[in-house]
Design an enzyme around this catalytic site. Structure first.
Site, short mmCIF file in Angstrom:
data_model
loop_
_atom_site.label_atom_id
_atom_site.label_comp_id
_atom_site.label_asym_id
_atom_site.label_seq_id
_atom_site.Cartn_x
_atom_site.Cartn_y
_atom_site.Cartn_z
N SER A 99 -27.42 47.74 -25.98
CA SER A 99 -26.67 48.37 -26.53
C SER A 99 -27.45 49.33 -27.70
CB SER A 99 -25.78 47.43 -27.67
OG SER A 99 -24.96 48.09 -28.53
N TYR A 120 -25.30 56.22 -28.20
CA TYR A 120 -23.99 57.02 -28.62
C TYR A 120 -24.72 58.42 -29.25
CZ TYR A 120 -20.89 53.01 -29.42
OH TYR A 120 -20.12 52.06 -29.31
N THR A 146 -21.68 56.32 -24.09
CA THR A 146 -20.47 55.91 -24.38
C THR A 146 -19.56 56.93 -25.03
OG1 THR A 146 -20.95 53.54 -24.78
CG2 THR A 146 -18.86 54.26 -25.89
N LYS A 197 -19.38 56.20 -19.97
CA LYS A 197 -18.73 55.18 -20.06
C LYS A 197 -17.46 55.38 -20.91
CE LYS A 197 -18.97 50.64 -21.65
NZ LYS A 197 -18.49 50.33 -23.11
N HIS A 221 -13.19 50.33 -23.65
CA HIS A 221 -13.97 49.57 -24.76
C HIS A 221 -13.51 48.30 -25.30
CE1 HIS A 221 -17.03 51.75 -27.59
NE2 HIS A 221 -16.80 50.43 -28.15
N ARG A 224 -11.07 47.95 -28.19
CA ARG A 224 -11.55 47.95 -29.58
C ARG A 224 -11.32 49.16 -30.36
NH1 ARG A 224 -14.91 43.40 -30.47
NH2 ARG A 224 -16.22 44.40 -31.88
N ASP A 252 -15.34 47.90 -16.62
CA ASP A 252 -15.24 46.52 -17.24
C ASP A 252 -14.04 46.51 -17.97
OD1 ASP A 252 -14.99 48.36 -19.58
OD2 ASP A 252 -17.18 48.04 -20.34
N ILE A 255 -12.81 41.15 -16.84
CA ILE A 255 -13.00 40.46 -15.81
C ILE A 255 -13.76 39.12 -16.37
CG2 ILE A 255 -14.90 40.72 -14.00
CD1 ILE A 255 -14.54 43.90 -14.42
N GLY A 275 -18.46 41.61 -20.83
CA GLY A 275 -18.83 41.73 -22.25
C GLY A 275 -18.67 40.61 -23.13
#
Lengths: 338, 338, 338, 338
Positions: A99, A120, A146, A197, A221, A224, A252, A255, A275
């Site tokens: 991250s 980012y 992202t 993403k 995401h 969120r 994602d 899962i 995640g």
């Protein structure tokens, strides 16, 4: 149940920070449920004496199509944070997407196998550029951009001493004016393939590919950023169809076991990212927990593939799954011979 | 939760009068739920550094596409009633649609910005004419003709002293024989654009436009006239498509946050009207409560738009939303790494 | 709630006999629920200053399209049984379909307005013939042939003294070999129009008309013959479409208020029949209860029609209704201004 | 409720072994519920004075289209195990499919009427061959090849003394590399028709027929092999359509009464197999319990057929059933005359 165990070992604010989505939690809660609306029709008479789950992604050979997705601030869960995560991921033969909001400097994270870096793009692009260059210098094989977070919603980041991010100055905020040129800019800065993403629309996926994306990741995401975003289990199929195999499609969101992974692959994903379950595993078991978690996904996928008559990832296609259009209500009446 | 607070500050009969729909409350309860059956697919790589929610409606510039819908007898909630409401609406840069059944004479309501007047056409049209002329004299910019209430159902109007309407003489009842000519009659009487409220059928919308309506409002009257009327979240799309942009289409019914507003706009509405939430806000916070409520809708819409990749109202279209055909059941079983 | 009151005034075995369907009660319970899955889209700008519900059926003028359906053994509810029912039905301007299993000899039932007679064709047809001739002699205007009951399921008929039917000899059982010729046979025996009750398939409806039926009644026998039969609210539309107006289509099953009646008419029914609610009304209120019940249906239908913009039965068509394909889940999360 | 009684008479581990499916039990629980999502539309005016349920399957005449499916280790339920089961099955005029994992040597099981033998093909085919030859020598009329179990999931087999299978040596495990040639191999070894059990895909059914299968059995192995496999009530129709009558299609999974059997026949099955209910009947009633259970299915099917206007199995076709696309919610509000 690692989530419940994690609840007991984490400070409540940290647990809530990891767990909570935004708003009414519709998208967070729907994420896992949506995968479970698909049903399998196994194939018969296939040789499943050996089941292979290995994949190659951008030159990296992985034990299975299950990656460690980018989540922030692992140091809130364990003092060593991302260092433990990385050890667990490598032990499982998986791949870490580190991250941008790592709790530890990336140079201090022991990474000996291929890993990717999530970026980012900030208002001050030089900060992003510097970070990406550091990541590449440290060995990052791909960049994950992202793109679904123009703003950080005011969500409680727990005040956990020195680890809590201070209120950011504007130039360190994510750039809300980001355009698709960011893809080629990142590729140029990094010299690495760039995956986007946060893709949920087929037309956006196509545009990303046209703009130079080496892959797209279907994601909301973790529920969120925006509540009532479509579940990735519903968005994946149309995106994968639109991309048509030109680049890998990853996904994602919710899962939770091998059957979910298999469903995602049947709907067109090349691999999935995990995640929150990894956060719970990290919090409760450290590096070993992370390794066990990823091993579980891979082994459970293999078991599920075997019983479904699938020996290789290449055998998986959309005929495997059908969507229940309404969940039959479990009968409550009892019969003589029920 | 303003509704719950309102329950504590209002006399029970007043609270029930505001809150209750008719019959089994199917349509009242379904109203909000129906908006929540739509899911968003955000757009990527759009410049959302500034998000604009301003609209112009019949010459009035508003801070956002959220209006204060016509609801009766605000004096039951607060002594100053519609005067407080009006102050709050103006402070929020919104627009008040003043009810024909206002608890206060319209001349006593402080209105300095554009506002509209809601009219019932009574059996004795001269009463309506007089009221509409007073409204126009007081500055009303448009007339909203409520067309979905041929009769007032016997619902308990609370006996709240002098404010409670006496049993009406027949000539003051709504005209149950009203035809579409009422639109042009009202336009002639008022010299103002006339919007028809209560439209649920595409063919009726088209007929209204043909009869001179300057706009249509998709509404089921808060589920207060007829139970099991279709939810406006389901009726809006076909009506907007039939109107085809010839006049603005507005909508009300169960809109509770910015995501609901955005859904309505994606389905073809130009703006929405808010009913009960403003009553709760008025009851609990007076003019400030009304202002805060409308500000919340506007700000929440802006936040939602930003995260959905929408910088301007003109960017919103039907590709933003898809309807869940069945709500995935939240998984109750737990997994090893769930 | 007359059902709940009836539960308190009836012997438990009688209450259960009236109320219970067969098996798991799926069809009994689904009956009413299925009507409630339809939503209305009212029409605007129609003159509803007068709403007419009168219909003519086979020469009989009725106050509304709501008939008293054939149900057995009213004497279990009240000593005078069908005599009270008949008085109530006539007071309401409705029409009684007298059951073949009436608790009282039909000659003792005071019938001054048009009524119909329901017939089972028994293994010994001479018994049926004799009964039908008695009914015609007593004034029956039409014969309703119940065709969906080849066998009487073993359901507890309450042992209520002399009123309880003894175990029937075989020749008094319903004929399980009944063919469509029974229609013309009954017409010849009675000299009256014959309606077939129990139709659920379009092709059967067409065959009935071809075999001389003067009308068909969509019914699943109150869910008392076979569980998991399709709800009449779902079967009606296709049957009415297949019949295409050649003969009247009637319907029963779970119709509980004016909105249900209106839905049935929109789906193609000319009239509806009421079963259990009349039994509850009889048990709790005698003739007056029956009259009030039928008046309620008629008045509630008129109210519903008025609010839906329908002045006459002829104004009702299928565009009035749409089926909810999934019931939106009532939101349980609360919002700031919810 | 035999299941509940069985729970009280069986050791908990045995009860759980019989009852439990795999994973979250989604497929186990959905099995029965899925049949109940179909609704019947009975036919009128058919001679149902006699209802025939007899069928002939591969030369065996059976009282009804309900067979005793292969389930393992009946000796866990009763000391005599499969011997009692066989006596009950024969008394009911049904047919036993004896499990490869029988708790008793097949020669000790008293079988005087036609029966079939279920086979797993093990890694060491000579073991299977020997078993199949023993079965044929003992009179087996057909072989059922279970093809949906490449691996035995680790499910708790109760430690019940000498009956508990020891951990198997590899050569006695099922062959996970089994190909369709196993069909003709078994046919050659046995000289008997071979049915393939575990078919869920139309294309697999077609392939089985092409490879020499004399029949296919739609099954998901009781939800014991793979969770989230499609319900057989949903898979049956497409499989039967693909087979097109070339060979008989059978089905198992969640069939609990005559209405379920009738639904299966309407969707294209020639016969059904019963699993767990026979185990509960065996545990609670021995041979008599098994007979009563199979009699119940047959009699309940006959009753259901009669009320549905079906005198013979040949009268059953797909027009009998329609699937509810969403279960109407039982109304909870009460009405004046409800």
């Amino acid at each position: 149940m690692h989530e419940e165990t994690a609840r007991t070992v984490l400070p409540p604010a940290v647990f809530a920070y990891y767990r909570d989505g935004i708003g009414d939690q519709v998208s967070r809660d729907e994420a896992a449920a949506a995968w479970r609306d698909w049903r399998f029709a196994p194939r018969l008479f296939r040789d499943v004496s050996r089941v292979g789950t290995e994949i190659e992604l951008f030159g990296a050979r992985l034990a299975g199509p299950v990656l460690a997705g980018p989540t922030a601030l692992h140091t809130l869960a364990r003092p060593e944070g991302e260092a433990e995560t990385a050890r667990g991921v490598e032990a499982a033969g998986s791949l870490l997407v580190l991250s941008f909001r790592s709790g530890r400097p990336l140079e201090e994270i022991p990474l000996t196998r291929p890993w990717w870096y999530q970026a980012y793009v900030l208002r001050d692009r030089s900060v992003t550029e510097r970070q990406v260059r550091r990541a590449v210098a440290a060995g990052a094989r791909a960049i994950v951009l992202t793109a679904d977070a123009p703003y950080v919603p005011r969500r409680g980041v727990p005040e956990a001493g020195p680890l809590a991010p201070a209120s950011r100055p504007p130039e360190l905020e994510q750039d809300p004016a980001l355009g698709p040129d960011a893809i080629s800019w990142l590729a140029a800065v990094s010299g690495r393939p760039v995956l986007v993403k946060g893709v949920l629309r087929p037309q956006d996926a196509v545009a990303c590919v046209a703009a130079g994306a080496a892959g797209v990741i279907v994601s909301n995401h973790g529920g969120r950023q925006l509540d009532r975003v479509v579940a990735t289990a519903h968005a994946l199929g149309p995106v994968a169809e639109a991309v048509g195999g030109r680049v890998p499609v990853l996904v994602d969101g919710g899962i939770r076991d091998g059957a979910d992974v298999l469903t995602a692959l049947a709907l067109g994903a090349r691999a999935v990212l995990i995640g929150r379950p990894l956060l719970w595993a990290l919090a409760t078991g450290g590096a070993d927990g992370v390794r066990d978690c990823l091993d579980f996904y891979r082994e459970d996928l293999a078991r599920t593939m075997a019983q479904a008559g699938l020996a290789a990832l290449a055998d998986i296609d959309h005929t495997l799954v059908s969507r229940v259009t309404h969940r039959p209500q479990i009968a409550i009446n009892r019969h003589l011979f029920g």
